[in-house]
Motif scaffolding. Structure first.
Motif, PDB file in Angstrom:
ATOM      1  N   LYS B  98      54.166 -55.517  65.178  1.00 48.40           N
ATOM      2  CA  LYS B  98      53.748 -54.123  64.989  1.00 48.40           C
ATOM      3  C   LYS B  98      54.533 -53.459  63.864  1.00 48.40           C
ATOM      4  N   SER B 101      54.492 -54.577  58.985  1.00 51.77           N
ATOM      5  CA  SER B 101      53.843 -53.993  57.806  1.00 51.77           C
ATOM      6  C   SER B 101      54.494 -52.676  57.381  1.00 51.77           C
ATOM      7  N   VAL B 102      55.344 -52.089  58.241  1.00 48.69           N
ATOM      8  CA  VAL B 102      56.028 -50.838  57.879  1.00 48.69           C
ATOM      9  C   VAL B 102      56.894 -51.053  56.634  1.00 48.69           C
ATOM     10  N   SER B 199      46.391 -47.254  61.247  1.00 45.48           N
ATOM     11  CA  SER B 199      47.764 -47.210  60.720  1.00 45.48           C
ATOM     12  C   SER B 199      48.202 -45.800  60.314  1.00 45.48           C
ATOM     13  N   GLN B 202      51.718 -44.681  61.467  1.00 47.83           N
ATOM     14  CA  GLN B 202      52.630 -45.813  61.539  1.00 47.83           C
ATOM     15  C   GLN B 202      54.090 -45.428  61.288  1.00 47.83           C
ATOM     16  N   ARG B 203      54.311 -44.601  60.239  1.00 47.08           N
ATOM     17  CA  ARG B 203      55.701 -44.212  59.894  1.00 47.08           C
ATOM     18  C   ARG B 203      56.348 -43.465  61.051  1.00 47.08           C
ATOM     19  N   ALA B 206      57.169 -45.805  63.806  1.00 42.37           N
ATOM     20  CA  ALA B 206      58.339 -46.631  63.501  1.00 42.37           C
ATOM     21  C   ALA B 206      59.631 -45.833  63.713  1.00 42.37           C
ATOM     22  N   LEU B 253      52.174 -47.223  66.323  1.00 33.32           N
ATOM     23  CA  LEU B 253      52.287 -48.235  65.257  1.00 33.32           C
ATOM     24  C   LEU B 253      50.946 -48.938  65.062  1.00 33.32           C
ATOM     25  N   GLY B 254      50.270 -48.594  63.991  1.00 35.44           N
ATOM     26  CA  GLY B 254      48.966 -49.208  63.720  1.00 35.44           C
ATOM     27  C   GLY B 254      49.113 -50.471  62.906  1.00 35.44           C
ATOM     28  N   VAL B 255      48.166 -51.383  63.071  1.00 39.27           N
ATOM     29  CA  VAL B 255      48.240 -52.652  62.336  1.00 39.27           C
ATOM     30  C   VAL B 255      46.953 -52.952  61.556  1.00 39.27           C
ATOM     31  N   GLU B 257      45.919 -51.865  58.725  1.00 37.69           N
ATOM     32  CA  GLU B 257      46.195 -52.100  57.308  1.00 37.69           C
ATOM     33  C   GLU B 257      46.600 -53.561  57.071  1.00 37.69           C
ATOM     34  N   GLN B 258      47.383 -54.080  58.011  1.00 43.15           N
ATOM     35  CA  GLN B 258      47.858 -55.456  57.914  1.00 43.15           C
ATOM     36  C   GLN B 258      46.672 -56.439  58.012  1.00 43.15           C
TER      37      GLN B 258
END
Lengths: 259, 275
Positions: B98, B101-102, B199, B202-203, B206, B253-255, B257-258
């Protein structure tokens, strides 16, 4: 090493519905936490062992007796040190802390033994079906029961790879603990690769047999709650309620212990 | 967390859950003979697996680590404490994939491998974070139900997870990543972008996870030191806000984008090979 714990016996415990056995397991996890007094914990332990005797599963305790003994010793010592009481016993150890340590050790031992008896009397397939009947999604239950079934296969793969490496001169037996662990580490990658390689074939085999094609499933192994199951659940429920009532009435506690 | 539940629709992911769980349990069981505190915790080289499972198989690795640890407990140590072990190991595998990608921009190579200095650094950072979170959850639970004092248990689990994950993890990942990619079993290749959580936050997620992990560790150590013996709710109540931060942060936490980035790179590779 045989990782399977199931004992194929024809006892009334084995014949109980898996849901009943799961209820008993959860109940046996809760029961020791009702009391603080080691005498009461010993009574609960006796009950669990009697249950194991009825299930003809006491033989499996031989596999974990060392773990149980060390839990008893380590937990009792640890709590005698970190806990405190009113009555000095020796050095900085108080009587109540020692008793509480012993009581807590018994709690852990009881839950470990209860878990062992559950696995000794319940097949992997029954665990899966029991979970589904309790409302757990089928795919999750399938993953759990498949993983349980695959553990011996993966262990066997590891042993085969170990033997193959030994035949090429790898010495896995000599050296101290750290050295022996280090020698085992190169076996991890081939075990992983050999097992995961089958994923795509496994998935195709499942889908070709209609895995997930319909929401409702039927099972080859049939389980049903019977009058005996109802009796066992009611009996154990009454026992648990009785123990809680006893504790609320002031029995089974431990005077003078503080953490 | 959308992909954590949506992944069950994919048969390959279900199989990966079962296989990861079986591998983890099968490696855990033989090492039960190498105890640190007999009956409670042993040397666990297998603890490198959840982090590697997480990075390779994503949510399937997280479920696999949780179930595998539970199965490992079946072989001698199944107790009420196993509930904490289930959740803790789930997060041990969940956070690395998770959080991965941050640390990368969208146009950067996001492959979950340790084939560059930056990726190795990110890997070690994530091992420390996931180890701390896993340890917080298990030690908090063990303390809450009165099984074991927080302080000692926390230190031992962090040691086990961080050392094994940090030393063995990169070796395993370097050896396994190319094969898993070649077989098309990376979670980013199996899970569809619409199955992955967005995402957008996400920041923030994190930051919440880091604050929860670091704050929980500091407060847990202080409370554990003051309280000494477990079961009297000092650690039990004191750590709840930090555990909630970790949980909420994990949800944010989005994924996606990954997953999209992998799809784009695969499409580019396809075009290159056609050209």
């Amino acid at each position: 090493m045989d990782p399977s714990l199931y004992l194929d016996r024809d006892t009334w415990v084995h014949r109980l519905d898996p849901r009943t056995k799961m209820f008993l397991l959860v109940g046996m996890f809760a029961l020791p936490f009702v009391f603080l007094n080691p005498l009461y914990e010993l009574a609960v332990l006796a009950l669990v062992l009697f249950f194991g005797y009825l299930a003809q599963s006491l033989t499996n305790l031989r596999r974990i007796w060392f773990i149980l003994l060390t839990i008893l010793i380590v937990t009792t010592i640890l709590w005698s040190i970190v806990g405190s009481g009113r009555t000095p016993l020796f050095l900085f150890v108080e009587r109540e802390a020692l008793l509480y340590g012993f009581s807590n050790a018994l709690r852990i031992v009881i839950t470990v033994i209860a878990g062992m008896f559950f696995l000794s009397t319940t097949r992997n397939e029954e665990v899966g079906i029991g979970l589904v009947r309790l409302g757990i999604p089928y795919r999750f239950a399938f993953a759990v029961s498949t993983a349980l079934r695959l553990v011996p296969t993966v262990v066997a793969t590891g042993l085969t790879i170990g033997q193959a490496q030994r035949s090429r001169g790898l010495d896995l037996e000599s050296g101290n603990i750290i050295q022996r662990i280090r020698k085992h580490l190169p076996l991890l990658v081939p075990v992983f690769v050999t097992t995961v390689r089958s994923t795509n074939v496994f998935s195709m085999a499942l889908e070709s047999k209609g895995f997930g094609a319909r929401p409702e499933r039927t099972y080859f192994l049939r389980t049903a709650m019977s009058g005996r199951d109802a009796l066992v659940i009611m009996g154990f429920g009454a026992l648990l309620a009785g123990c809680i009532a006893l504790r609320l009435a002031g029995y089974g506690g431990l005077e003078g212990f503080s953490s | 967390m959308k992909e954590v539940f949506a992944m069950w629709r994919h048969t390959q992911m279900v199989v990966l859950v079962a296989l990861s769980a079986a591998i983890y349990a099968a490696v855990l069981i033989p090492f039960k003979g190498f105890p640190i505190i007999p009956g409670y915790i042993e040397l666990r080289p297998a603890n490198a697996f959840p982090i590697v499972f997480g990075l390779l198989f994503g949510p399937a690795g997280a479920w696999g680590a949780a179930i595998g640890n539970l199965i490992g407990d079946f072989f001698g140590t199944l107790s009420l404490g196993s509930i904490g072990g289930f959740v803790g190991n789930f997060f041990l595998a969940l956070l690395p994939y998770k959080m991965w990608s941050v640390f990368f921009r969208r146009d950067e190579n996001m492959e979950e491998n340790v084939d560059s200095g930056k990726k190795f650094g990110v890997f070690i950072l994530l091992v420390l974070l996931a180890s701390a979170v896993c340890s917080l959850i298990i030690s908090w639970w063990a303390d809450l139900i009165g099984l074991f004092p927080f302080l000692l248990f926390f230190a031992l689990i962090v040691f086990n997870n961080a050392i094994m994950g940090g030393v063995l993890g990169p070796i395993l990942l370097l050896a396994l990543y190319p094969r898993i990619k070649r077989w098309g079993l990376l979670w980013t290749e199996i899970v569809e972008p619409e199955d992955a959580s967005s995402s957008r936050l996400q920041r923030t997620g994190a930051i919440l996870v880091w604050v929860g992990a670091i704050g929980g560790t500091i407060v847990g150590l202080i409370l554990g030191f003051i309280q000494r013996a477990p079961g009297n709710l000092g650690v039990g109540l004191g750590l709840i806000p930090f555990l909630l931060l970790i949980l909420v942060g994990s949800f944010m936490l989005g994924v996606r984008e990954q997953v999209e980035s992998v799809e784009e790179s695969m499409a580019a590779e396809g075009e290159e090979s056609r050209a």
